[in-house]
Design a protein around this motif. Structure first.
Motif, PDB file in Angstrom:
ATOM      1  N   TYR A  29     -44.147 -43.355  41.246  1.00 29.93           N
ATOM      2  CA  TYR A  29     -43.505 -43.894  39.628  1.00 29.93           C
ATOM      3  C   TYR A  29     -43.660 -45.562  39.164  1.00 29.93           C
ATOM      4  CZ  TYR A  29     -39.902 -40.532  41.074  1.00 29.93           C
ATOM      5  OH  TYR A  29     -39.627 -38.955  41.276  1.00 29.93           O
ATOM      6  N   PHE A  30     -44.469 -46.582  39.899  1.00 32.62           N
ATOM      7  CA  PHE A  30     -44.944 -47.409  39.647  1.00 32.62           C
ATOM      8  C   PHE A  30     -46.544 -47.135  39.476  1.00 32.62           C
ATOM      9  CE2 PHE A  30     -40.981 -48.223  42.449  1.00 32.62           C
ATOM     10  CZ  PHE A  30     -40.600 -48.241  41.113  1.00 32.62           C
ATOM     11  N   LEU A  31     -47.379 -47.216  39.925  1.00 35.80           N
ATOM     12  CA  LEU A  31     -48.712 -47.286  39.965  1.00 35.80           C
ATOM     13  C   LEU A  31     -48.881 -46.276  38.532  1.00 35.80           C
ATOM     14  CD1 LEU A  31     -51.571 -47.247  41.296  1.00 35.80           C
ATOM     15  CD2 LEU A  31     -51.464 -45.167  41.894  1.00 35.80           C
ATOM     16  N   PRO A  32     -48.337 -46.041  37.555  1.00 37.78           N
ATOM     17  CA  PRO A  32     -49.210 -45.342  36.625  1.00 37.78           C
ATOM     18  C   PRO A  32     -48.667 -47.255  35.252  1.00 37.78           C
ATOM     19  CG  PRO A  32     -48.046 -43.793  37.154  1.00 37.78           C
ATOM     20  CD  PRO A  32     -47.486 -44.570  38.214  1.00 37.78           C
ATOM     21  N   LYS A  33     -47.640 -47.684  36.008  1.00 38.72           N
ATOM     22  CA  LYS A  33     -47.119 -49.090  35.056  1.00 38.72           C
ATOM     23  C   LYS A  33     -47.795 -50.109  34.988  1.00 38.72           C
ATOM     24  CE  LYS A  33     -42.174 -47.365  34.955  1.00 38.72           C
ATOM     25  NZ  LYS A  33     -40.805 -47.673  35.247  1.00 38.72           N
ATOM     26  N   TYR A  34     -48.585 -50.387  36.671  1.00 35.71           N
ATOM     27  CA  TYR A  34     -49.203 -51.256  37.365  1.00 35.71           C
ATOM     28  C   TYR A  34     -51.080 -51.123  36.657  1.00 35.71           C
ATOM     29  CZ  TYR A  34     -51.454 -54.048  40.418  1.00 35.71           C
ATOM     30  OH  TYR A  34     -52.755 -55.559  40.671  1.00 35.71           O
ATOM     31  N   TYR A  35     -50.962 -49.655  36.238  1.00 37.55           N
ATOM     32  CA  TYR A  35     -52.417 -49.800  35.514  1.00 37.55           C
ATOM     33  C   TYR A  35     -52.291 -49.870  34.134  1.00 37.55           C
ATOM     34  CZ  TYR A  35     -56.037 -46.681  33.825  1.00 37.55           C
ATOM     35  OH  TYR A  35     -57.604 -46.426  33.532  1.00 37.55           O
ATOM     36  N   LEU A  36     -50.771 -49.244  33.391  1.00 42.60           N
ATOM     37  CA  LEU A  36     -50.876 -49.500  32.313  1.00 42.60           C
ATOM     38  C   LEU A  36     -50.550 -51.411  32.024  1.00 42.60           C
ATOM     39  CD1 LEU A  36     -50.309 -48.699  29.137  1.00 42.60           C
ATOM     40  CD2 LEU A  36     -47.483 -48.593  29.526  1.00 42.60           C
ATOM     41  N   LYS A  38     -52.636 -53.722  33.894  1.00 42.50           N
ATOM     42  CA  LYS A  38     -53.312 -54.403  34.452  1.00 42.50           C
ATOM     43  C   LYS A  38     -54.818 -54.177  33.123  1.00 42.50           C
ATOM     44  CE  LYS A  38     -54.330 -55.884  37.199  1.00 42.50           C
ATOM     45  NZ  LYS A  38     -54.553 -57.541  37.364  1.00 42.50           N
ATOM     46  N   THR A  39     -54.130 -53.144  32.495  1.00 39.32           N
ATOM     47  CA  THR A  39     -54.956 -52.523  31.062  1.00 39.32           C
ATOM     48  C   THR A  39     -54.995 -53.426  29.739  1.00 39.32           C
ATOM     49  OG1 THR A  39     -55.075 -50.378  31.384  1.00 39.32           O
ATOM     50  CG2 THR A  39     -55.693 -51.062  29.017  1.00 39.32           C
ATOM     51  N   LYS A  40     -53.496 -53.599  29.980  1.00 40.84           N
ATOM     52  CA  LYS A  40     -53.105 -54.634  28.462  1.00 40.84           C
ATOM     53  C   LYS A  40     -53.263 -56.321  29.675  1.00 40.84           C
ATOM     54  CE  LYS A  40     -48.634 -56.275  26.444  1.00 40.84           C
ATOM     55  NZ  LYS A  40     -47.251 -56.018  26.373  1.00 40.84           N
ATOM     56  N   GLU A  41     -53.077 -56.531  30.373  1.00 41.42           N
ATOM     57  CA  GLU A  41     -54.090 -57.557  30.472  1.00 41.42           C
ATOM     58  C   GLU A  41     -54.918 -57.769  29.819  1.00 41.42           C
ATOM     59  OE1 GLU A  41     -53.882 -58.846  34.293  1.00 41.42           O
ATOM     60  OE2 GLU A  41     -52.059 -59.972  34.255  1.00 41.42           O
ATOM     61  N   ARG A  42     -55.931 -57.012  30.169  1.00 39.30           N
ATOM     62  CA  ARG A  42     -57.404 -56.985  30.223  1.00 39.30           C
ATOM     63  C   ARG A  42     -58.080 -57.251  29.032  1.00 39.30           C
ATOM     64  NH1 ARG A  42     -59.148 -52.812  32.932  1.00 39.30           N
ATOM     65  NH2 ARG A  42     -59.919 -51.584  31.284  1.00 39.30           N
ATOM     66  N   LEU A  43     -57.003 -56.272  28.515  1.00 39.65           N
ATOM     67  CA  LEU A  43     -57.517 -56.237  26.387  1.00 39.65           C
ATOM     68  C   LEU A  43     -57.280 -57.877  26.148  1.00 39.65           C
ATOM     69  CD1 LEU A  43     -55.814 -52.833  25.305  1.00 39.65           C
ATOM     70  CD2 LEU A  43     -58.972 -53.564  26.144  1.00 39.65           C
ATOM     71  N   GLU A  44     -55.836 -58.451  26.315  1.00 43.22           N
ATOM     72  CA  GLU A  44     -55.392 -59.400  26.093  1.00 43.22           C
ATOM     73  C   GLU A  44     -55.703 -60.483  25.788  1.00 43.22           C
ATOM     74  OE1 GLU A  44     -52.298 -61.939  24.479  1.00 43.22           O
ATOM     75  OE2 GLU A  44     -52.032 -59.358  24.654  1.00 43.22           O
ATOM     76  N   GLN A  45     -56.805 -61.087  27.993  1.00 42.92           N
ATOM     77  CA  GLN A  45     -57.852 -61.491  27.920  1.00 42.92           C
ATOM     78  C   GLN A  45     -59.114 -61.197  26.985  1.00 42.92           C
ATOM     79  OE1 GLN A  45     -59.477 -61.073  31.857  1.00 42.92           O
ATOM     80  NE2 GLN A  45     -61.339 -62.281  31.240  1.00 42.92           N
ATOM     81  N   VAL A  46     -59.528 -60.570  26.912  1.00 38.69           N
ATOM     82  CA  VAL A  46     -60.576 -60.416  25.732  1.00 38.69           C
ATOM     83  C   VAL A  46     -60.588 -60.474  24.008  1.00 38.69           C
ATOM     84  CG1 VAL A  46     -61.593 -58.364  24.267  1.00 38.69           C
ATOM     85  CG2 VAL A  46     -61.801 -57.913  26.562  1.00 38.69           C
TER      86      VAL A  46
END
Length: 217
Positions: A29-36, A38-46
């Motif tokens: 239940y929580f790993l997919p949300k955490y992965y999403l 972290k992806t959003k965080e990385r794109l935000e950084q870029v």
């Protein structure tokens, strides 16, 4: 197995079962949300990094940024024809081996970008069991897309949880074996002390030699 061994086995096994159960729930239940996240965080950084560049520096650094962060970047001058813009962006993504059967930039998205806002969208690819996370921004007269493909975690989570169940079974078997050995080492000298105590109570004095390297000895 003696009573002490059974109690230890039961207590430790319950603790391990609780830990593995929590791990399975987190994976499901929580790993997919955490992965999403972290992806959003990385794109935000870029995106923030791109904002600090001028147009020429961005164009020259685009491939370097893609390789550094493992993401996809495409850009295209914004024109009034949204259909043409979609075709060009879609074609650029295809050349980068990003095959999407569901992708569209709407008029609403372009309007928000014109107002200086940033737009994030997730394009679910359905039967491909993946999604494409896209972060849109406008630099001067250009539409800039920073994106990353993300897999659906349903199948992955199922495999991970199946592995966790095998590990749980193996752990319980290992716990029972180790506790049996440990409890035997503890109870054997205690039994000797019990026998000696009984003899002493009957005024039969003798010396018992116990080697445990702990308080019992």
């Amino acid at each position: 197995m003696n009573k002490l061994g059974r109690k230890l086995s039961l207590s430790i096994s319950l603790a391990v079962i609780v830990i593995f159960s929590i791990s399975i729930l987190l994976t499901q239940y929580f790993l997919p949300k955490y992965y999403l996240h972290k992806t959003k965080e990385r794109l935000e950084q870029v995106s923030n990094e791109i904002k600090k560049m001028d147009k020429t520096t961005f164009i020259h650094s685009k491939e370097t940024i893609e390789n550094k962060y493992g993401i996809t970047i495409v850009y295209e001058p914004i024109n009034s024809n949204v259909d043409e813009l979609n075709e060009v962006v879609f074609s650029q993504l295809y050349k980068k081996r990003i095959t999407l059967n569901k992708f569209w930039i709407t008029e609403e998205t372009l309007q928000k970008l014109a107002e200086g806002k940033k737009v994030n969208k997730i394009y679910d690819q359905g039967k491909l069991k993946s999604s494409f996370f896209a972060s849109f921004m406008q630099r001067d007269d250009m539409l800039v897309l920073v994106g990353n493909s993300i897999v659906h975690f349903s199948d992955t989570a199922k495999i991970v949880n199946e592995f966790n169940l095998y590990m749980l079974l193996f752990s319980i078997i290992l716990i029972i074996a180790l506790v049996w050995i440990l409890s035997k080492k503890i109870t054997t000298p205690l039994k000797e002390l019990k026998d000696v105590s009984k003899d002493i109570s009957e005024l039969k004095f003798e010396t018992v030699h116990i080697k445990t390297n702990d308080e019992i000895e």
